[in-house]
Design a protein around this motif. Structure first.
Motif, PDB file in Angstrom:
ATOM      1  N   THR A 139       0.830  -1.210   0.000  1.00  0.00           N
ATOM      2  CA  THR A 139       0.000   0.000   0.000  1.00  0.00           C
ATOM      3  C   THR A 139       0.861   1.255   0.000  1.00  0.00           C
ATOM      4  O   THR A 139       0.542   2.248  -0.668  1.00  0.00           O
ATOM      5  N   GLY A 142      -1.467   4.696  -4.532  1.00  0.00           N
ATOM      6  CA  GLY A 142      -2.064   5.653  -5.453  1.00  0.00           C
ATOM      7  C   GLY A 142      -2.021   5.224  -6.899  1.00  0.00           C
ATOM      8  O   GLY A 142      -2.460   5.959  -7.792  1.00  0.00           O
ATOM      9  N   ARG A 143      -1.502   4.013  -7.139  1.00  0.00           N
ATOM     10  CA  ARG A 143      -1.321   3.543  -8.513  1.00  0.00           C
ATOM     11  C   ARG A 143      -2.163   2.324  -8.848  1.00  0.00           C
ATOM     12  O   ARG A 143      -2.349   2.002 -10.032  1.00  0.00           O
ATOM     13  N   LEU A 144      -2.639   1.609  -7.828  1.00  0.00           N
ATOM     14  CA  LEU A 144      -3.451   0.422  -8.045  1.00  0.00           C
ATOM     15  C   LEU A 144      -4.758   0.535  -7.279  1.00  0.00           C
ATOM     16  O   LEU A 144      -4.797   1.126  -6.190  1.00  0.00           O
ATOM     17  N   THR A 145      -5.812  -0.052  -7.801  1.00  0.00           N
ATOM     18  CA  THR A 145      -7.095  -0.086  -7.094  1.00  0.00           C
ATOM     19  C   THR A 145      -6.970  -1.017  -5.897  1.00  0.00           C
ATOM     20  O   THR A 145      -6.079  -1.884  -5.853  1.00  0.00           O
ATOM     21  N   PRO A 146      -7.852  -0.879  -4.885  1.00  0.00           N
ATOM     22  CA  PRO A 146      -7.802  -1.776  -3.722  1.00  0.00           C
ATOM     23  C   PRO A 146      -7.850  -3.255  -4.102  1.00  0.00           C
ATOM     24  O   PRO A 146      -7.154  -4.079  -3.499  1.00  0.00           O
ATOM     25  N   LYS A 147      -8.643  -3.591  -5.110  1.00  0.00           N
ATOM     26  CA  LYS A 147      -8.736  -4.989  -5.524  1.00  0.00           C
ATOM     27  C   LYS A 147      -7.411  -5.482  -6.095  1.00  0.00           C
ATOM     28  O   LYS A 147      -6.953  -6.589  -5.808  1.00  0.00           O
ATOM     29  N   ARG A 148      -6.768  -4.643  -6.946  1.00  0.00           N
ATOM     30  CA  ARG A 148      -5.483  -5.028  -7.525  1.00  0.00           C
ATOM     31  C   ARG A 148      -4.388  -5.102  -6.448  1.00  0.00           C
ATOM     32  O   ARG A 148      -3.496  -5.959  -6.508  1.00  0.00           O
ATOM     33  N   LEU A 149      -4.469  -4.213  -5.479  1.00  0.00           N
ATOM     34  CA  LEU A 149      -3.524  -4.271  -4.358  1.00  0.00           C
ATOM     35  C   LEU A 149      -3.628  -5.607  -3.630  1.00  0.00           C
ATOM     36  O   LEU A 149      -2.618  -6.245  -3.320  1.00  0.00           O
ATOM     37  N   GLN A 150      -4.877  -6.016  -3.354  1.00  0.00           N
ATOM     38  CA  GLN A 150      -5.075  -7.264  -2.630  1.00  0.00           C
ATOM     39  C   GLN A 150      -4.678  -8.473  -3.467  1.00  0.00           C
ATOM     40  O   GLN A 150      -4.108  -9.449  -2.956  1.00  0.00           O
ATOM     41  N   ASN A 151      -4.951  -8.434  -4.761  1.00  0.00           N
ATOM     42  CA  ASN A 151      -4.545  -9.539  -5.636  1.00  0.00           C
ATOM     43  C   ASN A 151      -3.021  -9.664  -5.691  1.00  0.00           C
ATOM     44  O   ASN A 151      -2.478 -10.776  -5.708  1.00  0.00           O
TER      45      ASN A 151
END
Length: 659
Positions: A84, A89-98
């Motif tokens: 994080t 600031g560069r990835l959506t929360p879903k992409r962060l979690q993936n």
């Protein structure tokens, strides 16, 4: 150099001191030149200025391998925090979690992702590979900043060490290197080693995010896969263990204590975990099962405890577990009489309960009161000599005990548990212990009189530590004392691992009056809320109360109770991993992180499954609480390792003077 050689010759002509021997060894073997000494001094003094690495504290794992493995992989949420910080600031929360799930479970996530992208247009998978490698390298660079290049190199997969270092330390903004780096990345994909590279990099990140793991006891019992936890710990890069009371049963059984063995068999039958003994450790329970079926029937008090996910027929497997539990419980109660009589220093005559029973009236005398007994199964007890085993019981116990001692897989795990473990640990000015320090209501350390000598406080836990090692290393010795002490650690009134006046197993089985079921805790558990008491405890172990903490396991933190006590100096991190405890705690328990910025208590949701994490990106961290925030960020110089490095520097400067 001439002066150094002259000094060496002098050492050879005269009997050298230990310090002189050490200096000579350093000069001849590791640092043969003045320049080598200077280089090492510069290196060590530079390391002292690096930020303190992260410690990870877990406790009371109780065989719950899947939940423990997940927390180890995600570093109690530490990996997600790093991701994080970089990509927030560069990835959506879903992409962060993936992305986080990929780092936790790289092999499984890769298979899942490839199955998804292979259905898409040409080039989608290759692009995903290139993007993912770039992000992994960026994250790896971020988590490597606390360490020297040498330490990072040791954490890398050897087959990819060269290429990883090239990609990691070469600046992509340098025009002349850009094509070089691009080609390295493309070659990883074209040569079909991308999966292996991604997997290796993910595990390197896991290792660098947490530098050292502390396990505060109770690896065994309750859950079904303690053996997998032990395998995981044995392969972990840096770990120590503080023994728990449940661990003591397994160490005791392998040290020749029949009483410890019977206790662990009873608990395993009660929680439907006999498969650990049979399948994981190859210990046959066939004779025990047959003996139990021949001598015991159904008994409501001994039916196995069900937790979420358990299901079996009480007329089949359930009945068998009920019979086994009765058989080992009765043998356990018989042997308690023998051990208590053999060890008068234990002062436990009131717990030789089979001697307190009126077998005609089916009553028992406890503390001057008479109680009616229910659900009794006393057919194999001789009322005139209740501690006497039948010939078949004697043979059965002897055979089982030999099987525990001879099990190579069990001994492999317990050797590691004993060698890596201890009764307590002082580490970076924190006192780590599973249970408690037995004290009076006034906070004075309780004395334990043993073989003519009195022990209390730190002396007491040092005694137990020494005797546990002695018993384990001499399992067939004629002296029962050390093995008996291990059983005392399980349920003795002045045991630092038990922390209660008495274990009321007998009462829970046979007496309806629930007042007799209560297990009165040692005053320690009230006093640990008091900062003054915690200061005394820290001083007892030579730690500085102004900056020290006590970290406890053993007692699940119930709903509405706080895990942070004594103005932040006492931390209770019973993991709550065991499903048997979660109805009481209401969550998946606590872990603790200690980095250069201070201590953070991490609360966890109950674990669902690895599959849920891979497919849905589910994680189990719910909240973090800052215990203390360092005004001045801690460096390696502020740690125990730093103290040793400073001593090395001092020695090296003495060596430099010899040159």
């Amino acid at each position: 150099m001439a002066k150094g050689v002259k000094k060496l010759n002098q050492f050879r002509d005269e009997e050298p001191t230990n310090e002189q021997k050490y200096l000579r060894d350093l000069m001849e073997e590791r640092f043969p030149t003045k320049e080598a000494v200077i280089t090492e001094i510069m290196n060590l003094e530079a390391i002292l200025h690096l930020p303190k690495a992260t410690e990870h504290f877990v406790s009371d794992l109780h065989g719950e391998y899947a939940a423990f493995d997940h927390i180890l992989r995600n570093g109690s949420g530490n990996i997600k925090n790093k991701i994080t910080a970089i990509f927030g600031g560069r990835l959506t929360p879903k992409r962060l979690q993936n992305f986080a799930s990929l780092i936790y479970y790289p092999e499984d996530k890769l298979e899942y992702k490839k199955h998804q992208l292979e259905q898409d247009e040409d080039g989608a998978l290759e692009q995903w590979y290139l993007d993912t490698i770039q992000r992994l390298l960026e994250l790896l660079q971020f988590v490597s900043t606390k360490y020297t290049r040498s330490k990072v190199r040791k954490a890398l997969e050897p087959n990819f060490a060269y290429i990883t270092e090239e990609l990691l330390y070469t600046d992509p903004q340098v025009f002349d290197k850009r094509s070089y780096l691009d080609q390295l990345m493309k070659n990883l994909v074209s040569m079909g080693v991308t999966d292996e590279f991604i997997i290796a990099t993910c595990y390197t990140i896991q290792q660098l995010v947490v530098d050292h793991l502390h396990v505060l006891g109770d690896i065994y019992d309750r859950g079904e896969h303690p053996e997998l936890i032990m395998d995981r710990l044995m392969s972990y890069h840096s770990v120590d263990i503080q023994w728990g009371n449940h661990d003591m049963l397994w160490i005791g059984a392998s040290a020749g204590s029949a009483l410890c063995m019977l206790n662990l068999l009873r608990i395993s039958a009660r929680y439907n975990n006999l498969a650990t003994i049979e399948d994981a450790y190859g210990i046959s329970l066939r004779h025990l099962t047959r003996f139990a079926e021949e001598n015991y029937g159904d008994n409501p008090a001994f039916r196995p405890k069900l937790v979420e996910g358990d299901s079996f027929n009480f007329d089949g497997e359930g009945l068998q577990l009920t019979q086994i539990q009765q058989a080992v419980a009765i043998m356990q109660f018989k042997l308690e009489i023998r051990t208590i009589a053999r060890e008068p220093d234990f002062n436990m005559a009131d717990r030789a309960l089979l001697t307190k029973v009126d077998y005609d009236k089916k009553t028992i005398q406890l503390a001057g009161k008479t109680y009616q007994l229910t659900n009794t199964c006393f057919d194999l007890i001789d009322p005139k000599d209740p501690g006497k085993l039948t010939a078949e019981e004697e043979e059965l116990i002897s055979g089982l005990l030999r099987s525990f001692i001879d099990s190579k897989s069990l001994q492999r795990h317990l050797k590691f548990l004993v060698n890596k473990g201890s009764m307590y640990l002082c580490y970076n000015n924190n006192l780590l212990l599973h249970g408690c320090m037995p004290v009076t209501a006034k906070g004075e350390f309780l004395p334990f009189k043993y073989h003519g000598k009195e022990y209390r406080g730190k002396q007491l836990v040092d005694l137990f530590d020494q005797q546990v090692r002695h018993a384990y290393n001499d399992p067939c010795g004629d002296d029962h004392s050390a093995a008996d002490l291990i059983w005392y650690l399980w349920q003795g009134p002045i045991s630092p691992l038990f922390g209660k006046e008495a274990m009321t197993t007998f009462e829970r089985y046979f007496i309806k009056d629930k007042a007799t079921h209560e297990e009165v805790r040692n005053p320690y558990f009230k006093l640990r809320h008091d900062e003054g008491f915690v200061d005394i405890l820290l001083k007892e172990f030579g730690l500085d109360p102004s900056d020290g903490h006590v970290v406890n396991g053993h007692t699940p933190v119930k709903r509405g109770h706080d895990a942070i006590m004594a103005n932040g100096k006492m931390l209770v991190i019973d993991g709550g991993y065991s499903k048997a405890y979660q109805p009481t705690t209401g969550f998946g328990g606590y872990t603790l992180l200690y980095n250069s910025y201070g201590l953070q208590l991490v609360e966890h949701h109950p674990f669902t499954s690895k599959e849920d994490s891979i497919v849905n990106g589910t994680d189990i961290v719910s909240a973090r609480r800052v215990v203390n925030h360092e005004v001045h960020r801690k460096s390696v110089a502020d740690t125990d390792i730093g103290a040793r490095l400073k001593e090395n520097v001092k020695m090296l400067r003495s060596l430099l003077a010899e040159y």
